[in-house]
Design a protein around this motif. Structure first.
Motif, PDB file in Angstrom:
ATOM      1  N   GLU A 106      21.578   6.688  17.007  1.00  0.00           N
ATOM      2  CA  GLU A 106      20.611   7.225  15.439  1.00  0.00           C
ATOM      3  C   GLU A 106      21.373   6.162  14.418  1.00  0.00           C
TER       4      GLU A 106
ATOM      5  N   CYS B 268      13.492   4.758  15.936  1.00  0.00           N
ATOM      6  CA  CYS B 268      14.344   5.939  16.135  1.00  0.00           C
ATOM      7  C   CYS B 268      13.337   6.983  16.053  1.00  0.00           C
ATOM      8  N   TRP B 269      12.720   7.315  15.152  1.00  0.00           N
ATOM      9  CA  TRP B 269      11.694   8.433  14.908  1.00  0.00           C
ATOM     10  C   TRP B 269      10.728   8.525  15.921  1.00  0.00           C
ATOM     11  N   ALA B 270      10.316   7.164  16.261  1.00  0.00           N
ATOM     12  CA  ALA B 270       9.020   6.995  17.432  1.00  0.00           C
ATOM     13  C   ALA B 270       9.773   7.551  18.752  1.00  0.00           C
ATOM     14  N   ALA B 271      11.044   7.368  18.896  1.00  0.00           N
ATOM     15  CA  ALA B 271      11.721   7.786  20.223  1.00  0.00           C
ATOM     16  C   ALA B 271      12.326   9.367  20.127  1.00  0.00           C
ATOM     17  N   GLY B 272      11.951  10.011  18.827  1.00  0.00           N
ATOM     18  CA  GLY B 272      12.058  11.339  18.820  1.00  0.00           C
ATOM     19  C   GLY B 272      13.578  11.460  18.415  1.00  0.00           C
ATOM     20  N   GLY B 273      13.974  10.499  17.687  1.00  0.00           N
ATOM     21  CA  GLY B 273      15.418  10.732  17.113  1.00  0.00           C
ATOM     22  C   GLY B 273      15.316  10.971  15.741  1.00  0.00           C
ATOM     23  N   LYS B 274      16.552  11.195  14.995  1.00  0.00           N
ATOM     24  CA  LYS B 274      16.648  11.265  13.440  1.00  0.00           C
ATOM     25  C   LYS B 274      17.608  10.159  12.993  1.00  0.00           C
TER      26      LYS B 274
ATOM     27  N   ASP C  55      13.180  17.215   9.689  1.00  0.00           N
ATOM     28  CA  ASP C  55      12.460  16.347  10.753  1.00  0.00           C
ATOM     29  C   ASP C  55      12.975  15.090  11.105  1.00  0.00           C
ATOM     30  N   ARG C  56      13.381  14.091  10.051  1.00  0.00           N
ATOM     31  CA  ARG C  56      13.559  12.923  10.134  1.00  0.00           C
ATOM     32  C   ARG C  56      15.102  12.551  10.006  1.00  0.00           C
TER      33      ARG C  56
END
Ligand code: SF4
Length: 260
Positions: free
Chosen positions: A13, A130-136, A159-160
């Motif tokens: 992250e 990171c967000w595209a991979a579902g992370g924060k 969410d982010r």
């Protein structure tokens, strides 16, 4: 109570620091360097109203960050879509109002500090990945472990972003933060805030008068300009006007000034 305790960033992250150029966050960066925690992005949101000493601290911190291998501070600002003003001071003068904090709101810091930072992060490639991979993205917040900051509102995970309060986790209060900065061989910055901030304490108003009479005059201009619309508060001091206070300042005990 919502737990804000996060002991270290997860490797995947990105770590973002919302840097205000003040004491707590400077100490946090120094501690990061000592603990080998490297932030990926350091942002300073410029309201256009910081004191000159705060802007000058950029010349101190940028070489330090370079020496410890950290990314430089990136300065972000509010970008108006339609408004004719682009600083908080001009907004106040244009709308005949005081910074929202004077009325008990927080929109001045949200609009001029938080949103420009979030906007920058939203287009920053590591965050998008990171967000595209579902992370924060992990945002480090520089509240210290002293009683005043411990009472402040805490962001909860959304969410982010996840939010991390390292100084609280490490138990570092303001005096300890000053010590950390001095031990790193850096000058201790002064408290960062707009020179017309309604949260200013009376000694800070006097300090401004003594060190930056031109800025004080601009703050008083904001206050005078908003006077007509003030119903429940008296001025920048909320229960008192700065101008009225300064006229009667001999009645108040003076301190040495604001050391941040
Ligand atoms: S420093 Fe004070 S006036 Fe400036 S944005 Fe923050 S709360 Fe508002």
């Amino acid at each position: 109570m919502v737990s804000t305790r996060i002991h270290a960033p997860r490797r995947e992250e990105p770590l973002v620091v919302a840097y205000g150029l003040g004491v707590d966050l400077t100490a946090m960066l120094v501690e990061f360097a000592r603990r080998k925690i490297r932030p990926d992005l350091i942002l300073f949101a410029d309201t256009g109203g910081e004191k000159p000493e705060t802007y000058q601290y950029l010349d101190v911190i940028q070489p330090y960050l370079r020496d410890v291998g950290f990314p430089p501070v990136i300065v972000v600002r509010y970008q108006p879509k339609w408004a004719v003003y682009d600083t908080l001071e001009d907004q106040c003068l244009h709308t005949g109002t005081l910074p929202s904090l004077a009325y008990g709101g927080k929109s001045c810091s949200i609009k001029y500090k938080r949103h420009p930072q979030d906007k920058y992060v939203s287009t920053w490639e590591p965050a998008q990945r990171c967000w595209a991979a579902g992370g924060k993205v992990l945002k480090a917040i520089g509240f210290d472990a002293g009683p005043a900051d411990m009472r402040r509102h805490r962001y909860v995970e959304d969410d982010r972003f996840r939010y991390w309060y390292p100084l609280v986790d490490w138990g570092h209060d303001r005096p300890r933060c000053q010590q950390i900065i001095e031990q790193a061989g850096l000058p201790v910055p002064m408290k960062s805030a707009c020179f017309y901030c309604p949260a200013s304490k009376k000694p800070e108003i006097v300090w401004l008068q003594e060190h930056h009479p031109d800025l004080l005059e601009r703050a008083l201009q904001i206050e005078r300009n908003a006077q007509e619309g003030l119903l429940t508060i008296k001025g920048l001091g909320r229960s008192y006007s700065w101008e009225g206070f300064l006229k009667r300042r001999d009645e108040f005990p003076l301190l040495d000034g604001c050391s941040g």
